[in-house]
Design a protein around this motif. Structure first.
Motif, PDB file in Angstrom:
ATOM      1  N   ARG A 141       1.294  -1.055   0.167  1.00  0.00           N
ATOM      2  CA  ARG A 141      -0.089   0.352   0.403  1.00  0.00           C
ATOM      3  C   ARG A 141       0.774   1.307  -0.341  1.00  0.00           C
ATOM      4  NH1 ARG A 141      -2.108   1.094   4.242  1.00  0.00           N
ATOM      5  NH2 ARG A 141      -1.467  -0.047   5.418  1.00  0.00           N
ATOM      6  N   PHE A 142       1.997   1.226   0.577  1.00  0.00           N
ATOM      7  CA  PHE A 142       2.749   2.380   0.658  1.00  0.00           C
ATOM      8  C   PHE A 142       3.937   2.323  -0.912  1.00  0.00           C
ATOM      9  CE2 PHE A 142       3.235   3.572   4.633  1.00  0.00           C
ATOM     10  CZ  PHE A 142       2.400   2.965   5.494  1.00  0.00           C
ATOM     11  N   SER A 143       3.947   3.759  -1.523  1.00  0.00           N
ATOM     12  CA  SER A 143       4.807   3.626  -2.535  1.00  0.00           C
ATOM     13  C   SER A 143       5.654   5.320  -2.284  1.00  0.00           C
ATOM     14  CB  SER A 143       3.870   3.852  -3.384  1.00  0.00           C
ATOM     15  OG  SER A 143       2.961   4.101  -4.301  1.00  0.00           O
ATOM     16  N   ALA A 144       6.573   5.137  -3.327  1.00  0.00           N
ATOM     17  CA  ALA A 144       6.953   6.569  -3.338  1.00  0.00           C
ATOM     18  C   ALA A 144       8.018   7.285  -4.481  1.00  0.00           C
ATOM     19  CB  ALA A 144       8.112   6.746  -1.717  1.00  0.00           C
ATOM     20  N   GLU A 145       7.803   8.033  -5.160  1.00  0.00           N
ATOM     21  CA  GLU A 145       8.517   8.282  -5.873  1.00  0.00           C
ATOM     22  C   GLU A 145       9.331   9.717  -5.969  1.00  0.00           C
ATOM     23  OE1 GLU A 145       5.823   8.792  -9.084  1.00  0.00           O
ATOM     24  OE2 GLU A 145       5.238  10.458  -8.921  1.00  0.00           O
ATOM     25  N   ARG A 146      10.628  10.115  -6.605  1.00  0.00           N
ATOM     26  CA  ARG A 146      11.241  11.280  -6.817  1.00  0.00           C
ATOM     27  C   ARG A 146      11.443  11.552  -8.359  1.00  0.00           C
ATOM     28  NH1 ARG A 146      17.392  12.525  -4.127  1.00  0.00           N
ATOM     29  NH2 ARG A 146      16.825  14.857  -4.335  1.00  0.00           N
ATOM     30  N   THR A 147      11.401  12.681  -8.789  1.00  0.00           N
ATOM     31  CA  THR A 147      10.816  13.402  -9.787  1.00  0.00           C
ATOM     32  C   THR A 147      12.292  14.978 -10.156  1.00  0.00           C
ATOM     33  OG1 THR A 147       9.332  15.186  -9.111  1.00  0.00           O
ATOM     34  CG2 THR A 147       8.732  12.616 -10.628  1.00  0.00           C
ATOM     35  N   GLY A 148      13.007  15.062 -11.107  1.00  0.00           N
ATOM     36  CA  GLY A 148      14.401  15.784 -11.147  1.00  0.00           C
ATOM     37  C   GLY A 148      15.327  15.340 -10.611  1.00  0.00           C
ATOM     38  N   GLY A 149      15.309  14.626  -9.450  1.00  0.00           N
ATOM     39  CA  GLY A 149      16.210  14.717  -8.199  1.00  0.00           C
ATOM     40  C   GLY A 149      15.953  15.138  -7.372  1.00  0.00           C
ATOM     41  N   SER A 150      14.237  15.612  -6.631  1.00  0.00           N
ATOM     42  CA  SER A 150      14.331  16.461  -6.098  1.00  0.00           C
ATOM     43  C   SER A 150      13.246  16.250  -5.755  1.00  0.00           C
ATOM     44  CB  SER A 150      14.628  17.995  -6.895  1.00  0.00           C
ATOM     45  OG  SER A 150      13.788  19.396  -5.361  1.00  0.00           O
ATOM     46  N   VAL A 151      11.265  17.041  -5.278  1.00  0.00           N
ATOM     47  CA  VAL A 151      10.624  16.183  -4.503  1.00  0.00           C
ATOM     48  C   VAL A 151      10.132  14.908  -5.251  1.00  0.00           C
ATOM     49  CG1 VAL A 151       8.114  16.967  -4.682  1.00  0.00           C
ATOM     50  CG2 VAL A 151       9.565  18.777  -5.600  1.00  0.00           C
ATOM     51  N   SER A 152       9.818  14.734  -3.557  1.00  0.00           N
ATOM     52  CA  SER A 152       9.374  13.109  -3.105  1.00  0.00           C
ATOM     53  C   SER A 152       8.133  12.648  -2.257  1.00  0.00           C
ATOM     54  CB  SER A 152      10.441  12.322  -2.512  1.00  0.00           C
ATOM     55  OG  SER A 152      10.012  10.872  -2.574  1.00  0.00           O
ATOM     56  N   THR A 153       7.639  11.854  -3.197  1.00  0.00           N
ATOM     57  CA  THR A 153       6.132  12.090  -2.873  1.00  0.00           C
ATOM     58  C   THR A 153       6.046  10.240  -2.863  1.00  0.00           C
ATOM     59  OG1 THR A 153       5.383  13.443  -4.182  1.00  0.00           O
ATOM     60  CG2 THR A 153       3.632  12.143  -3.259  1.00  0.00           C
ATOM     61  N   LEU A 154       5.300  10.283  -0.825  1.00  0.00           N
ATOM     62  CA  LEU A 154       4.653   9.140  -0.509  1.00  0.00           C
ATOM     63  C   LEU A 154       3.745   8.904  -0.363  1.00  0.00           C
ATOM     64  CD1 LEU A 154       6.083   6.212   1.502  1.00  0.00           C
ATOM     65  CD2 LEU A 154       5.240   8.069   3.216  1.00  0.00           C
ATOM     66  N   THR A 155       3.406   8.048  -1.373  1.00  0.00           N
ATOM     67  CA  THR A 155       1.589   6.974  -1.090  1.00  0.00           C
ATOM     68  C   THR A 155       1.468   6.123  -0.115  1.00  0.00           C
ATOM     69  OG1 THR A 155       1.453   7.979  -3.209  1.00  0.00           O
ATOM     70  CG2 THR A 155       0.009   7.016  -2.927  1.00  0.00           C
ATOM     71  N   ILE A 156       0.487   6.605   0.359  1.00  0.00           N
ATOM     72  CA  ILE A 156      -0.033   5.983   0.980  1.00  0.00           C
ATOM     73  C   ILE A 156      -1.496   5.645   0.915  1.00  0.00           C
ATOM     74  CG2 ILE A 156      -0.737   4.176   3.354  1.00  0.00           C
ATOM     75  CD1 ILE A 156       1.327   6.550   4.841  1.00  0.00           C
ATOM     76  N   GLN A 157      -1.638   4.181  -0.053  1.00  0.00           N
ATOM     77  CA  GLN A 157      -3.803   3.528  -0.785  1.00  0.00           C
ATOM     78  C   GLN A 157      -3.652   2.788   0.500  1.00  0.00           C
ATOM     79  OE1 GLN A 157      -1.911   1.092  -3.818  1.00  0.00           O
ATOM     80  NE2 GLN A 157      -2.753   3.041  -5.572  1.00  0.00           N
ATOM     81  N   ARG A 158      -5.682   3.126   0.735  1.00  0.00           N
ATOM     82  CA  ARG A 158      -6.219   2.469   1.497  1.00  0.00           C
ATOM     83  C   ARG A 158      -5.899   2.355   2.682  1.00  0.00           C
ATOM     84  NH1 ARG A 158      -4.844  -0.415  -2.608  1.00  0.00           N
ATOM     85  NH2 ARG A 158      -4.225  -1.855  -1.412  1.00  0.00           N
TER      86      ARG A 158
ATOM     87  N   ASP B  45      -1.058   2.957  10.187  1.00  0.00           N
ATOM     88  CA  ASP B  45      -0.418   4.207   9.513  1.00  0.00           C
ATOM     89  C   ASP B  45       0.179   5.269  10.017  1.00  0.00           C
ATOM     90  OD1 ASP B  45      -2.537   2.453   6.258  1.00  0.00           O
ATOM     91  OD2 ASP B  45      -0.417   2.037   7.754  1.00  0.00           O
ATOM     92  N   SER B  46      -1.245   5.583  11.472  1.00  0.00           N
ATOM     93  CA  SER B  46      -1.804   6.628  12.091  1.00  0.00           C
ATOM     94  C   SER B  46       1.070   6.896  12.604  1.00  0.00           C
ATOM     95  CB  SER B  46      -2.186   6.154  13.172  1.00  0.00           C
ATOM     96  OG  SER B  46      -3.241   6.906  12.808  1.00  0.00           O
TER      97      SER B  46
END
Lengths: 116, 114
Positions: A64-81, A86-87
């Motif tokens: 359910r957890f994934s992450a990406e980083r773009t442009g060698g800069s900003v990163s986003t951590l996504t938690i589904q469902r 997860d708190s």
């Protein structure tokens, strides 16, 4: 920017919803880390980025957890469902270099996630 | 598996009462021991990095030392503003999947009373 910036600072979500947490590392830092800190617990490693690739995802607790980083800069951590377990506070850190030449990591203020 | 144990869990001091925090570690091929300070509601703030046994680093009232098995954070004549959680972390060599991630201890909560 001057330091690691994370947004939002607080997020309350309903169980089952998806959430996205954002991290802006210090400019020029190639290595980026995500950690999780639960109440009364130590920091738990989630994932490490070197540039845009993630050579170490060993700490992600489930698919359910994934992450990406773009442009060698900003990163986003996504938690589904999202689930109540997860708190936690999700912390992002960056360092000038990773891998063999890694240096000290500087942390953001964190995102406090509450799943109700 | 890397292990980091900090003691005590909590420490209460009077202002001016010097003391030490301990960080014991087990890691194959240490590539840095890190001390951080964390205030409530904030992210950890970097204090020191130590790389080899015998190394010492100082910053204001804080001095960190390192042996082959443990590190100490000495606090000399602490002030109330030194109250925080102090975290210790170790970094193992890069390679395989261990790309320099930090393994943290549980922290020591320090309270300094005026």
């Amino acid at each position: 920017g001057a330091g690691v910036s994370q947004s939002p600072s607080n997020k309350v979500t309903e169980k089952g919803k998806d959430v996205e947490l954002r991290c802006d590392p210090i400019s020029g830092h190639t290595a980026l880390y995500w950690y999780r800190q639960s109440l009364g617990q130590g920091l738990e490693f989630l994932i490490y980025f070197q540039g845009n690739s993630a050579p170490d995802k060993s700490g992600l607790p489930s698919d359910r957890f994934s992450a990406e980083r773009t442009g060698g800069s900003v990163s986003t951590l996504t938690i589904q469902r999202t689930q109540q377990e997860d708190s936690a506070v999700y912390l992002c850190a960056s360092s000038l270099r990773g891998g063999i030449m890694n240096t000290e990591a500087f942390f953001g203020q964190g995102t406090r996630l509450t799943v109700v | 598996e890397d292990q980091v144990t900090q003691s005590p869990e909590a420490l209460r001091l009077q202002e001016g009462e010097s003391s030490s925090l301990n960080c014991s570690y087990t890691v194959s091929g240490l590539r840095g021991l890190f001390w951080y300070r964390q205030d409530p509601g904030k992210g950890p703030e970097f204090l020191f990095t130590l790389y080899s046994a015998g190394e010492e680093k100082e910053k204001e009232r804080l001095k960190a030392t390192l042996t082959k098995k443990e590190s100490f954070l000495h606090i000399t004549a602490p002030k109330p503003e030194d109250s925080a959680t102090y975290l210790c972390a170790v970094r193992r060599p890069s390679g395989g999947t261990s790309y320099g991630k930090l393994t943290f201890g549980q922290g020591t909560i320090l309270t300094v009373h005026p």
